[in-house]
Write a protein that holds these residues in place. Structure first.
Motif, mmCIF file in Angstrom:
data_model
loop_
_atom_site.group_PDB
_atom_site.id
_atom_site.type_symbol
_atom_site.label_atom_id
_atom_site.label_comp_id
_atom_site.label_asym_id
_atom_site.label_seq_id
_atom_site.Cartn_x
_atom_site.Cartn_y
_atom_site.Cartn_z
ATOM 1 N N ASN A 70 -5.640 4.914 4.169
ATOM 2 C CA ASN A 70 -4.229 4.535 4.015
ATOM 3 C C ASN A 70 -4.057 3.142 3.415
ATOM 4 O O ASN A 70 -2.971 2.590 3.443
ATOM 5 C CB ASN A 70 -3.518 4.600 5.371
ATOM 6 N N ALA A 71 -5.133 2.527 2.904
ATOM 7 C CA ALA A 71 -5.016 1.194 2.303
ATOM 8 C C ALA A 71 -4.131 1.268 1.061
ATOM 9 O O ALA A 71 -4.204 2.216 0.281
ATOM 10 C CB ALA A 71 -6.395 0.659 1.943
ATOM 11 N N ALA A 72 -3.296 0.244 0.872
ATOM 12 C CA ALA A 72 -2.391 0.214 -0.282
ATOM 13 C C ALA A 72 -2.159 -1.227 -0.702
ATOM 14 O O ALA A 72 -2.292 -2.160 0.090
ATOM 15 C CB ALA A 72 -1.067 0.890 0.052
ATOM 16 N N ILE A 73 -1.828 -1.403 -1.970
ATOM 17 C CA ILE A 73 -1.483 -2.707 -2.527
ATOM 18 C C ILE A 73 -0.191 -2.535 -3.317
ATOM 19 O O ILE A 73 -0.056 -1.600 -4.114
ATOM 20 C CB ILE A 73 -2.594 -3.253 -3.440
ATOM 21 N N CYS A 74 0.757 -3.443 -3.101
ATOM 22 C CA CYS A 74 2.039 -3.401 -3.813
ATOM 23 C C CYS A 74 1.985 -4.393 -4.978
ATOM 24 O O CYS A 74 1.730 -5.583 -4.771
ATOM 25 C CB CYS A 74 3.180 -3.753 -2.859
ATOM 26 N N ILE A 75 2.232 -3.902 -6.180
ATOM 27 C CA ILE A 75 2.232 -4.728 -7.390
ATOM 28 C C ILE A 75 3.642 -4.721 -7.978
ATOM 29 O O ILE A 75 4.199 -3.663 -8.255
ATOM 30 C CB ILE A 75 1.253 -4.195 -8.459
ATOM 31 N N ALA A 76 4.221 -5.916 -8.151
ATOM 32 C CA ALA A 76 5.567 -6.032 -8.730
ATOM 33 C C ALA A 76 5.507 -6.855 -10.011
ATOM 34 O O ALA A 76 4.702 -7.785 -10.131
ATOM 35 C CB ALA A 76 6.527 -6.679 -7.737
#
Length: 564
Positions: A319-325
């Motif tokens: 469930n690892a995630a990274i948010c890129i904006a």
């Protein structure tokens, strides 16, 4: 017979031309290239655009139109590079324009006078220039490296990162290096300069030779930069839609990227793109953000943002995630109210995308051109997570002007209630739901009007907040000298307006103090591609130049995902 190396028709044309000109205008052969004059602003009668400044004559020389069709020379055994190594034009005409003066054709356009050439002739001339420009770029690529390159070195923040970088360059797989739980990746932020915006703001590029400003010259350079820096995630600004559709997207896909794009609203033809290596990430969600709102007069600008949620590959947690904006905020220095509102809208979208099941946020990276300088109120709000804007003039929000013209004080609140975003930069509906879910029993015991009173008092507050702990990849000043770093450099200014912000892990030695720690783990900064000073950039004639084809520098950082 004196110059038998040339085809006869070239010799004959040369003789006719010399006879036609008066004695003070001489075609000098067999002169060393180093003795060529620097012709900035000098325009002989046949030149429809400024002759280049560079002494690299073979890369810049163009045939005058009276030499006849270029196709004739293509069919002969005559090579431009061989010829120009031993020749140059010497034009000591007393009637030449002073250095830096604009071409006559440009003066006509600026003064509103009609040009004598027809639209068809102008189109053909433009096409000939672009074809010629492309051929020169190809010749330069074939015949050795380009001159005037400034090397940018890599700055490491830990020895292990340097070792991993060397191993990566040798071709080793990350999965076999170090622990299975380690996930290292690189992120680039790059404003590539939309061709339409370049042409609409030509006054910013008076220092550039015209051939360097054609898209046919610029795009190969930009693509080469992207190839060489080889980032795992690209956050690009000013990506022109037609260029994205016809060549940028396909070129990046051939390099192993998946591309997401959001075009600006209205009639603006550019936008923001986030591209990631499919070998490193998979896409969970893509969330475009439009800052234009038809029903809110304050938000009448066409800027946009893009927020992706990515899942790393080769990682122990499913469930690892990274948010890129990625975003490009409004430029106008006098409209700090719009800039802050656009930023709040982006942060609200991130806050809706990044939460994990346990209520904490996944690691966040925010890239873009924020049109704000280091130390400005907008910059401090991003890094510190809070801003009291009471009494703040709208012209001082971004710090772009030393003497701001926008003197009007920011209203309280800045944006209207119907935007649906609280002073904590989250969507109000989701904030209410979060408060209700956190303590349903407590909320049930309170009077019905309590929550309305709290929200009403918050709207009247002049304090903005966000819940992210963000640090800047770059320090913005060189520690040894205190000289500012520069991310953009053109005829009007050289400043930092581009940033990579990230949610720092607690043990990140490169992180600056920020807001509260509400993250599931975080990111450790391993290294960054060093920036340059304004003086460094003007040694290669600023930006764009022969090798750097945007008026911005690419920013690049390497991170390690840290789990709590």
């Amino acid at each position: 017979g004196r110059h038998s190396m040339l085809p006869r028709h070239v010799q004959r044309l040369g003789r006719d031309w010399i006879t036609h000109w008066n004695g003070s205008q001489i075609l000098t052969l067999n002169s060393p290239v180093s003795s060529c004059m620097r012709w900035a602003g000098h325009y002989p009668p046949w030149a429809s655009f400024p002759l280049p400044i560079s002494a690299d004559f073979s890369a810049n020389w163009r045939f005058p139109p009276f030499f006849g069709p270029w196709r004739q020379f293509q069919n002969s055994n005559w090579h431009l590079d061989n010829y120009t190594q031993s020749c140059c034009f010497h034009l000591p005409n007393s009637s030449m324009k002073s250095e830096g003066e604009e071409p006559l054709t440009k003066k006509r356009r600026l003064s509103g006078q009609d040009d004598t050439s027809t639209p068809e002739q102008e189109t053909n001339l433009s096409n000939q220039k672009e074809v010629s420009c492309l051929s020169v770029a190809q010749n330069e690529e074939k015949h050795g490296s380009k001159k005037g390159t400034i090397k940018r070195h890599w700055e490491y923040f830990c020895q292990q990162s340097k070792t991993m970088k060397i191993a990566k360059n040798k071709g080793s797989d990350q999965s076999s290096a170090g622990s299975e739980a380690t996930f290292d990746f690189t992120v680039m932020s790059y404003n590539i300069l939309s061709q339409n915006l370049l042409e609409d703001n030509s006054h910013l590029y008076k220092h550039c030779r015209q051939r360097l400003l054609f898209w046919t010259y610029r795009f190969p350079n930009i693509l080469q930069e992207i190839k060489e820096l080889d980032a795992d995630v690209l956050c690009l600004q000013e990506v022109q839609e037609d260029h994205y559709r016809t060549e940028i997207k396909s070129s990046l896909e051939s390099l192993g990227y998946h591309c997401e794009y959001k075009m600006r609203t209205g009639r603006k033809p550019d936008g923001c793109a986030i591209c990631f290596k499919t070998s490193k990430f998979s896409l969970i969600s893509s969330n475009p953000v439009e800052f234009f709102r038809r029903d809110i007069p304050l938000l009448d600008r066409d800027n946009v943002g893009l927020v992706l949620l990515l899942q790393p590959r080769f990682h122990c947690k499913a469930n690892a995630a990274i948010c890129i904006a990625n975003t490009h905020l409004l430029y106008n220095p006098r409209r700090g109210d719009i800039k802050l509102t656009q930023l709040a809208m982006l942060l609200a979208e991130i806050a809706s995308v990044a939460p994990q099941r346990d209520g904490s946020f996944c690691p966040i990276i925010i890239c873009g051109d924020f049109n704000s300088v280091p130390g400005s109120p907008l910059y401090r709000f991003i890094k510190e997570g809070k801003l009291n804007y009471e009494g703040l003039a709208i012209g001082k929000v971004s710090g772009q002007e030393e003497f701001p013209r926008g003197q009007r004080i920011l209203s309280i609140p800045i944006w209207p209630k119907k935007l649906g975003i609280s002073q904590n930069c989250v969507y109000e509906i989701k904030q209410q739901q979060k408060e209700e879910n956190a303590g349903e029993k407590l909320e049930a015991a309170k009077p019905d009007n309590t929550q309305e009173i709290v929200i009403a008092s918050e709207r009247l507050s002049s304090k903005l907040r966000h819940h992210f702990k963000l640090s800047s990849v770059y320090s913005h000043y060189f520690p040894e000298t205190g000289i500012p770093e520069v991310t953009t450099c053109h005829s009007r200014s050289a400043v930092t307006v581009d940033y990579i912000f990230y949610s720092a892990a607690n043990d990140d030695t490169a992180a600056q103090p920020g807001a509260e720690d509400s993250f599931c783990g975080g990111l450790k900064l391993l290294g960054r591609l060093a920036l340059l000073t304004e003086k460094d950039l003007w040694t290669v004639n600023g930006l764009p130049n022969e090798n750097n084809s945007s008026d911005h520098l690419p920013l690049l950082a390497e991170f390690r995902l840290i789990e709590r």
